[in-house]
Design a protein around this motif. Structure first.
Motif, PDB file in Angstrom:
ATOM      1  N   GLU A   1     -47.341   8.362  78.852  1.00 14.53           N
ATOM      2  CA  GLU A   1     -46.828   8.207  77.488  1.00 14.53           C
ATOM      3  C   GLU A   1     -45.941   6.972  77.340  1.00 14.53           C
ATOM      4  N   GLU A   2     -45.201   6.622  78.370  1.00 13.22           N
ATOM      5  CA  GLU A   2     -44.287   5.472  78.247  1.00 13.22           C
ATOM      6  C   GLU A   2     -45.037   4.153  78.088  1.00 13.22           C
ATOM      7  N   ASP A   3     -46.318   4.133  78.406  1.00 13.26           N
ATOM      8  CA  ASP A   3     -47.110   2.912  78.252  1.00 13.26           C
ATOM      9  C   ASP A   3     -47.687   2.760  76.853  1.00 13.26           C
ATOM     10  N   LEU A   4     -47.511   3.772  76.009  1.00 15.95           N
ATOM     11  CA  LEU A   4     -48.164   3.794  74.703  1.00 15.95           C
ATOM     12  C   LEU A   4     -47.189   3.489  73.571  1.00 15.95           C
ATOM     13  N   TYR A   5     -47.737   2.987  72.478  1.00 13.69           N
ATOM     14  CA  TYR A   5     -46.972   2.806  71.249  1.00 13.69           C
ATOM     15  C   TYR A   5     -47.253   3.982  70.326  1.00 13.69           C
ATOM     16  N   LYS A   6     -46.188   4.651  69.892  1.00 12.52           N
ATOM     17  CA  LYS A   6     -46.307   5.847  69.073  1.00 12.52           C
ATOM     18  C   LYS A   6     -45.753   5.578  67.681  1.00 12.52           C
ATOM     19  N   THR A   7     -46.443   6.079  66.659  1.00 11.19           N
ATOM     20  CA  THR A   7     -45.991   5.891  65.285  1.00 11.19           C
ATOM     21  C   THR A   7     -45.000   6.983  64.907  1.00 11.19           C
ATOM     22  N   SER A   8     -44.399   6.836  63.757  1.00  3.48           N
ATOM     23  CA  SER A   8     -43.396   7.802  63.315  1.00  3.48           C
ATOM     24  C   SER A   8     -44.002   9.147  62.916  1.00  3.48           C
ATOM     25  N   ASP A   9     -45.329   9.176  62.709  1.00  4.29           N
ATOM     26  CA  ASP A   9     -45.979  10.445  62.337  1.00  4.29           C
ATOM     27  C   ASP A   9     -46.847  10.979  63.473  1.00  4.29           C
ATOM     28  N   ASP A  10     -46.419  10.691  64.713  1.00  5.64           N
ATOM     29  CA  ASP A  10     -47.023  11.268  65.917  1.00  5.64           C
ATOM     30  C   ASP A  10     -48.471  10.847  66.148  1.00  5.64           C
ATOM     31  N   GLN A  11     -48.795   9.640  65.761  1.00  2.00           N
ATOM     32  CA  GLN A  11     -50.064   9.045  66.157  1.00  2.00           C
ATOM     33  C   GLN A  11     -49.774   7.909  67.128  1.00  2.00           C
ATOM     34  N   TYR A  12     -50.825   7.469  67.808  1.00  2.00           N
ATOM     35  CA  TYR A  12     -50.649   6.450  68.845  1.00  2.00           C
ATOM     36  C   TYR A  12     -51.619   5.295  68.621  1.00  2.00           C
ATOM     37  N   MET A  13     -51.172   4.088  68.977  1.00  2.00           N
ATOM     38  CA  MET A  13     -52.058   2.931  69.000  1.00  2.00           C
ATOM     39  C   MET A  13     -52.820   2.959  70.327  1.00  2.00           C
ATOM     40  N   ILE A  14     -54.110   2.709  70.273  1.00  2.00           N
ATOM     41  CA  ILE A  14     -54.925   2.843  71.484  1.00  2.00           C
ATOM     42  C   ILE A  14     -54.581   1.754  72.502  1.00  2.00           C
ATOM     43  N   PRO A  15     -54.517   2.107  73.804  1.00  2.00           N
ATOM     44  CA  PRO A  15     -54.336   1.096  74.843  1.00  2.00           C
ATOM     45  C   PRO A  15     -55.658   0.457  75.235  1.00  2.00           C
ATOM     46  N   THR A  16     -56.758   1.095  74.841  1.00  2.00           N
ATOM     47  CA  THR A  16     -58.110   0.625  75.112  1.00  2.00           C
ATOM     48  C   THR A  16     -59.064   1.403  74.217  1.00  2.00           C
ATOM     49  N   ALA A  17     -60.160   0.759  73.830  1.00  2.00           N
ATOM     50  CA  ALA A  17     -61.140   1.447  72.987  1.00  2.00           C
ATOM     51  C   ALA A  17     -61.883   2.535  73.753  1.00  2.00           C
ATOM     52  N   GLU A  18     -61.687   2.619  75.055  1.00  2.00           N
ATOM     53  CA  GLU A  18     -62.197   3.760  75.826  1.00  2.00           C
ATOM     54  C   GLU A  18     -61.793   5.077  75.166  1.00  2.00           C
ATOM     55  N   VAL A  19     -60.566   5.129  74.646  1.00  2.00           N
ATOM     56  CA  VAL A  19     -60.059   6.358  74.028  1.00  2.00           C
ATOM     57  C   VAL A  19     -60.911   6.740  72.822  1.00  2.00           C
ATOM     58  N   SER A  20     -61.087   5.814  71.906  1.00  2.00           N
ATOM     59  CA  SER A  20     -61.840   6.097  70.681  1.00  2.00           C
ATOM     60  C   SER A  20     -63.310   6.364  70.978  1.00  2.00           C
ATOM     61  N   LEU A  21     -63.916   5.548  71.818  1.00  2.00           N
ATOM     62  CA  LEU A  21     -65.354   5.667  72.067  1.00  2.00           C
ATOM     63  C   LEU A  21     -65.695   6.942  72.827  1.00  2.00           C
ATOM     64  N   THR A  22     -64.900   7.284  73.839  1.00  2.00           N
ATOM     65  CA  THR A  22     -65.192   8.484  74.623  1.00  2.00           C
ATOM     66  C   THR A  22     -65.013   9.733  73.782  1.00  2.00           C
ATOM     67  N   ASN A  23     -64.026   9.722  72.896  1.00  2.00           N
ATOM     68  CA  ASN A  23     -63.759  10.897  72.063  1.00  2.00           C
ATOM     69  C   ASN A  23     -64.796  11.118  70.967  1.00  2.00           C
ATOM     70  N   ILE A  24     -65.762  10.210  70.846  1.00  2.00           N
ATOM     71  CA  ILE A  24     -66.860  10.443  69.901  1.00  2.00           C
ATOM     72  C   ILE A  24     -67.595  11.738  70.241  1.00  2.00           C
ATOM     73  N   VAL A  25     -67.669  12.068  71.539  1.00  2.00           N
ATOM     74  CA  VAL A  25     -68.406  13.266  71.958  1.00  2.00           C
ATOM     75  C   VAL A  25     -67.475  14.450  72.218  1.00  2.00           C
ATOM     76  N   ARG A  26     -66.251  14.333  71.815  1.00  3.22           N
ATOM     77  CA  ARG A  26     -65.293  15.421  72.000  1.00  3.22           C
ATOM     78  C   ARG A  26     -65.790  16.708  71.347  1.00  3.22           C
ATOM     79  N   GLU A  27     -65.657  17.831  72.074  1.00  2.00           N
ATOM     80  CA  GLU A  27     -66.031  19.150  71.571  1.00  2.00           C
ATOM     81  C   GLU A  27     -67.463  19.173  71.038  1.00  2.00           C
ATOM     82  N   SER A  28     -68.347  18.446  71.716  1.00  2.00           N
ATOM     83  CA  SER A  28     -69.759  18.392  71.330  1.00  2.00           C
ATOM     84  C   SER A  28     -70.625  19.019  72.411  1.00  2.00           C
TER      85      SER A  28
END
Length: 423
Positions: free
Chosen positions: A214-241
């Motif tokens: 968590e200390e490596d990440l940037y967090k917004t005031s409404d508990d969202q995070y800026m991605i450290p890599t698009a691996e996060v967004s792309l891999t989560n395409i198949v989340r709960e599928s």
């Protein structure tokens, strides 16, 4: 996330795997916690079964005109017991989840032994290093002299580890990203995706960045995070599928901004744009079956290598040792490009196979053809490539004696025919 059933059956193997990860043995603690949790679950099931029996008996007794008060009291007592046990079950499940969530992935057997990047094993060196009849400069010296790379202005508006590029250097960076995306999509079978760069906590948990990093990440005031890599967004395409095996492998690529706080990197690579808080990267992600994942790892690495080959850049491929392999990876290949200004190889891509580690966290599965039940997919990710570092490599390798930068042939169409960047 590791397989709890496997841990239960192979506690010694787990401890041996954690020793390779420089993690203290944990099987005894997990087995105790698992035993407590399973006992509570068994007790809960038995009490729920008895409560159901008693509830039916109440109806039967009333229909026959018999006294049901004792049964009614028993059901009330059992209800209280169920509530207590459900609370205990939730607590134990949370403790187990927390304990498992910080355990790193189990390394493949062929990962070499070592403690740091100095112990990584070189597999191959590709391409010839350029020869200069002058002393080559580093990228920030070249960019400053051209008037197209400004760290001082960036620091005024954003602080350290930011840069403002302009003119043909900015266009060169854009050209590199477009070239990479075009190659991966038109020739290598990747589907281009434009994903969010702001995600929820669950997405980062799914790919293993949370809770450990968590200390490596940037967090917004409404508990969202800026991605450290698009691996996060792309891999989560198949989340709960639940995917069909016939649809695998799925291959995604994206060009996005990435954000890292670089916690713990004070004093490292402070000059230039090698280590930035905000940077661009072209990412590759594959979703596949267990029997295809090793071959997919080699294929993904070759896709990243092909970018460097077409740019005419010398590089080497290393396999990371156990002490240098990332938290979620089972095995990682790093591509390190030659930087004449530094007279050193520097990482420009990491290609990792994660097995079912991320899939368990994301609950991403597939239906085997002709089989029964659903299995967890295997996930892989790799840089194809880090755009800013590729810009650095092109600037340093293609620099001219007068400070100009020649444009690699493959990028000329993306540069509107420009073949030379000069002041």
């Amino acid at each position: 996330m590791l397989d709890l059933k496997w841990i239960r059956e192979n506690p010694g193997a787990l401890d041996a795997a954690m020793v390779r990860r420089n993690v203290a043995p944990v099987s005894a603690e997990l087995i105790v916690l698992d035993t407590q949790r399973r006992k509570v679950q068994t007790d809960l099931q038995e009490i729920q079964a008895r409560r159901n029996e008693a509830a039916k008996a109440i109806g039967k007794a009333k229909s026959q005109g018999e006294d049901a008060n004792a049964l009614i009291k028993e059901v009330a007592d059992l209800k209280s017991s169920v509530q207590v046990l459900e609370g205990q079950e939730r607590d134990l499940n949370e403790k187990m989840e927390a304990a498992l969530s910080v355990l790193p992935n189990i390394l493949k057997d062929d990962v070499p032994e070592g403690q740091s990047d100095e112990d990584n094993t070189e597999l191959r060196v590709v391409g010839d290093k350029p020869e200069f009849n002058f002393t080559p400069k580093e990228h920030y010296e070249l960019g400053d002299a051209l008037g197209m790379m400004d760290f001082e202005t960036a620091a005024k508006m954003s602080g350290s580890r930011f840069v403002v590029t302009s003119g043909l250097i900015a266009r060169l960076e854009r050209a590199l990203a477009a070239f990479m995306i075009d190659m991966h999509t038109s020739e290598k079978g990747y589907l281009e995706v434009s994903p969010p760069v702001m995600v929820r906590k669950d997405a980062l948990y799914g790919t293993g960045q949370l809770p450990k990093f968590e200390e490596d990440l940037y967090k917004t005031s409404d508990d969202q995070y800026m991605i450290p890599t698009a691996e996060v967004s792309l891999t989560n395409i198949v989340r709960e599928s639940i995917l069909d095996e016939a649809d695998l492998p799925k291959r995604y690529t994206a060009h996005t901004l990435c954000f890292r706080s670089e916690a713990g990197s004070a004093g490292k690579d402070t000059a230039g744009m090698l280590r930035q808080h905000q940077f661009a990267k072209v990412e590759m992600v594959s979703i596949t079956t267990p029997d295809q994942s090793d071959a997919e790892h080699e294929r993904m690495t070759e896709c990243a290598e092909e970018v460097l080959k077409r740019l005419g850049l010398s590089y080497r491929v290393v396999v990371l040792c156990n002490g240098d392999t990332g938290f979620g990876a089972r095995k990682t290949y790093d591509l390190e490009v030659w930087l004449p200004g530094q007279q050193a190889y520097r990482e420009i891509s990491s290609c990792s196979t994660c097995g079912d580690f991320q899939a368990r966290r994301m609950k991403a599965r597939y239906r085997p053809e002709g089989g029964k039940g659903n299995l967890f997919v295997h996930t892989l990710n790799g840089s194809g490539l880090a755009v800013g570092r590729t810009l650095i490599a092109v600037m340093e390798n293609y620099q001219q004696a007068d400070g100009a930068i020649a444009v690699p042939d493959v990028l000329v169409p993306y540069m509107g025919g420009v073949t030379r960047i000069e002041k």
